[in-house]
Enzyme design. Structure first.
Site, PDB file in Angstrom:
ATOM      1  N   GLY A  72      -5.915   3.627   5.253  1.00 48.67           N
ATOM      2  CA  GLY A  72      -6.621   2.419   5.648  1.00 48.67           C
ATOM      3  C   GLY A  72      -6.149   1.810   6.943  1.00 48.67           C
ATOM      4  O   GLY A  72      -6.946   1.307   7.737  1.00 48.67           O
ATOM      5  N   SER A  73      -4.855   1.839   7.198  1.00 48.33           N
ATOM      6  CA  SER A  73      -4.336   1.216   8.418  1.00 48.33           C
ATOM      7  C   SER A  73      -4.843   1.933   9.661  1.00 48.33           C
ATOM      8  O   SER A  73      -5.224   1.292  10.652  1.00 48.33           O
ATOM      9  CB  SER A  73      -2.803   1.213   8.406  1.00 48.33           C
ATOM     10  OG  SER A  73      -2.316   0.329   7.419  1.00 48.33           O
ATOM     11  N   ASN A 153      -6.827  -7.937  -0.734  1.00 49.76           N
ATOM     12  CA  ASN A 153      -5.816  -7.114  -1.384  1.00 49.76           C
ATOM     13  C   ASN A 153      -4.817  -7.916  -2.207  1.00 49.76           C
ATOM     14  O   ASN A 153      -4.131  -7.348  -3.057  1.00 49.76           O
ATOM     15  CB  ASN A 153      -5.059  -6.285  -0.340  1.00 49.76           C
ATOM     16  CG  ASN A 153      -4.492  -7.134   0.771  1.00 49.76           C
ATOM     17  OD1 ASN A 153      -5.216  -7.875   1.425  1.00 49.76           O
ATOM     18  ND2 ASN A 153      -3.191  -7.031   1.006  1.00 49.76           N
ATOM     19  N   HIS A 203      -5.248   6.394  -2.098  1.00 52.34           N
ATOM     20  CA  HIS A 203      -4.239   6.099  -3.118  1.00 52.34           C
ATOM     21  C   HIS A 203      -4.520   4.819  -3.889  1.00 52.34           C
ATOM     22  O   HIS A 203      -3.788   4.481  -4.827  1.00 52.34           O
ATOM     23  CB  HIS A 203      -2.832   6.061  -2.505  1.00 52.34           C
ATOM     24  CG  HIS A 203      -2.541   4.856  -1.674  1.00 52.34           C
ATOM     25  ND1 HIS A 203      -1.745   3.830  -2.115  1.00 52.34           N
ATOM     26  CD2 HIS A 203      -2.920   4.515  -0.423  1.00 52.34           C
ATOM     27  CE1 HIS A 203      -1.645   2.906  -1.183  1.00 52.34           C
ATOM     28  NE2 HIS A 203      -2.343   3.296  -0.140  1.00 52.34           N
ATOM     29  N   THR A 239      -4.671  18.658  12.539  1.00 49.75           N
ATOM     30  CA  THR A 239      -5.108  19.577  11.486  1.00 49.75           C
ATOM     31  C   THR A 239      -5.405  18.814  10.205  1.00 49.75           C
ATOM     32  O   THR A 239      -4.567  18.049   9.711  1.00 49.75           O
ATOM     33  CB  THR A 239      -4.020  20.628  11.213  1.00 49.75           C
ATOM     34  OG1 THR A 239      -3.753  21.342  12.416  1.00 49.75           O
ATOM     35  CG2 THR A 239      -4.461  21.599  10.131  1.00 49.75           C
ATOM     36  N   CYS A 326       2.747  -4.109   1.643  1.00 49.31           N
ATOM     37  CA  CYS A 326       3.046  -3.888   3.066  1.00 49.31           C
ATOM     38  C   CYS A 326       3.952  -4.981   3.640  1.00 49.31           C
ATOM     39  O   CYS A 326       4.513  -4.818   4.720  1.00 49.31           O
ATOM     40  CB  CYS A 326       1.746  -3.821   3.867  1.00 49.31           C
ATOM     41  SG  CYS A 326       0.637  -2.507   3.317  1.00 49.31           S
TER      42      CYS A 326
END
Length: 400
Positions: A72-73, A153, A203, A239, A326
């Site tokens: 998300g960040s 959140n 997640h 990748t 966070c």
């Protein structure tokens, strides 16, 4: 320890068994680089593109509009910074957001302010909701982007995203939403809701950590955040993490397929816990009672420190939090709680409990048993609590 209850699913969720099973072959059998032309590479690329199709379908998007990220960040940074810099060339250097966004959004906006952009930070009021009419009033001729999170959140309040999307479309302003907490928990249709950019992280819905997605509506040609190879149609170098992409696709589909039944059960558990917790003297629920995520409960208890509350809950076998993981190392009160008008002293005594489908009614019973005991114990040692109950100390919520 009498029990173990994980009740911090807003911070992260466990990887489901079906997701883990789906991922395993891509570490051991189909381990090729999906950009390679030979058979081992093609064997890795096909399931990756199938996951892209699955994820697109869950959001009403096209597969070509889905770009894999590290979470998300990264998605927030890409959407906000690159959109702003792209539209600055057209003279649009104004951004609208809210005061209680995730720090990935707020810090991106603050970084842009250092580059000469102007940012309007909307109030979210005591109920934790953005007012669409205030957002519309803030739009200017030079507004480049509106970025409002889908669901908060910390306090779980669900924002009026369809109304905001319609306003942005009406005024020709691009609309980004951080849907990290909403994805897999709420029905999202980017076309119906006029969402131009949307970021998620796997997640939060029983997928693996370190993988996410940014939806970019077709026709929006924002520049890259990460340059290098030609992966992701040349828009995000690096990748691709095939195993985690496959896991995210499986996790999101499972979450969307079981959403209605799961949410009905979680809402009932949530409401029962709220009702029980609010019987504790001088407690309060943060955010609107109804317009909140099904598994989110955010409370404040006067006269105690949130850190002490969390440590005592941990000793009792309950994993919870005081806000965003966070910012767990910060001693400052939550910026979200301050944004809804709580004074510092009350905001310091916050508790976030967030349930997933793995929680049970017995978990609610146990939390309601130990929580009042812990609050009472901590208050018995608090000089601040003595001042509160004696009337020497009163708190007034800040105007929002």
């Amino acid at each position: 320890m009498a029990r173990f209850i994980y009740a911090d699913n807003a911070a992260t969720t466990s990887v489901s068994k079906s997701v883990l099973k789906a991922m395993e072959p891509f570490y051991t059998q189909y381990y090729g680089n999906p950009s390679s032309l030979y058979s081992v590479g093609r064997e890795a690329k096909k399931p990756m593109e199938q996951a892209r199709e699955t994820i697109a379908e869950c959001f009403g998007a096209l597969p070509s509009e889905i770009y894999f990220t590290s979470g998300g960040s990264e998605g927030d940074n890409w959407a906000i910074k690159c959109t702003a810099r792209w539209l600055a060339k057209k003279g649009k250097k104004h951004i609208i957001t809210s005061k209680f966004e995730h720090h990935a959004v707020l810090h991106s906006c603050q970084a842009l302010e250092k580059e000469g952009f102007e940012v309007t930070y909307l109030d979210v009021h005591s109920d934790g909701l953005v007012r669409p009419e205030e957002l519309e009033a803030a739009i200017r001729e030079d507004t480049a982007l509106v970025t409002i999170m889908y669901a908060n959140n910390e306090i779980g309040t669900i924002q009026p995203i369809p109304e905001i999307g319609a306003i942005c479309k009406k005024h020709g302003v691009l609309f980004h939403t951080d849907a990290v907490q909403a994805a897999g928990n709420l029905h999202i249709d980017v076309k119906e809701q006029n969402i131009d950019l949307l970021s998620i992280s796997a997640h939060k819905f029983h997928g693996p950590k370190g993988i996410g997605m940014l939806y970019i509506r077709r026709g929006i040609a924002i520049p890259n955040l990460i340059d290098g190879g030609a992966q992701e149609s040349g828009r995000r170098a690096g990748t691709e993490n095939v195993a985690e992409i496959v896991g995210m696709g499986v996790a999101l589909k499972e979450a969307c397929d079981t959403m209605d039944e799961r949410n009905a059960r979680l809402t009932a558990m949530r409401d029962r816990l709220i009702d029980g917790a609010l019987k504790i003297e001088r407690s309060r629920l943060n955010g609107d009672r109804q317009k909140r995520l099904p598994g989110n409960i955010n409370l404040c208890f006067e006269g105690i420190e949130g850190e002490s509350l969390l440590l005592k809950l941990d000793l009792a076998g309950v994993c919870a939090s005081s806000g965003s993981a966070c910012t767990s190392g910060s001693l400052d009160p939550s910026h979200v709680l301050l944004a809804i008008g709580l004074p510092h002293e009350i905001a310091h005594g916050s508790l976030r409990i967030s349930f997933s489908d793995q929680n049970t009614e017995e978990d609610v019973d146990y939390i309601l048993k130990v929580l009042p005991e812990i609050v009472s114990y901590l208050r018995s040692m608090s000089p601040l609590w003595e001042e509160i109950i004696s009337g020497q100390k009163t708190f007034t919520a800040a105007a929002v």
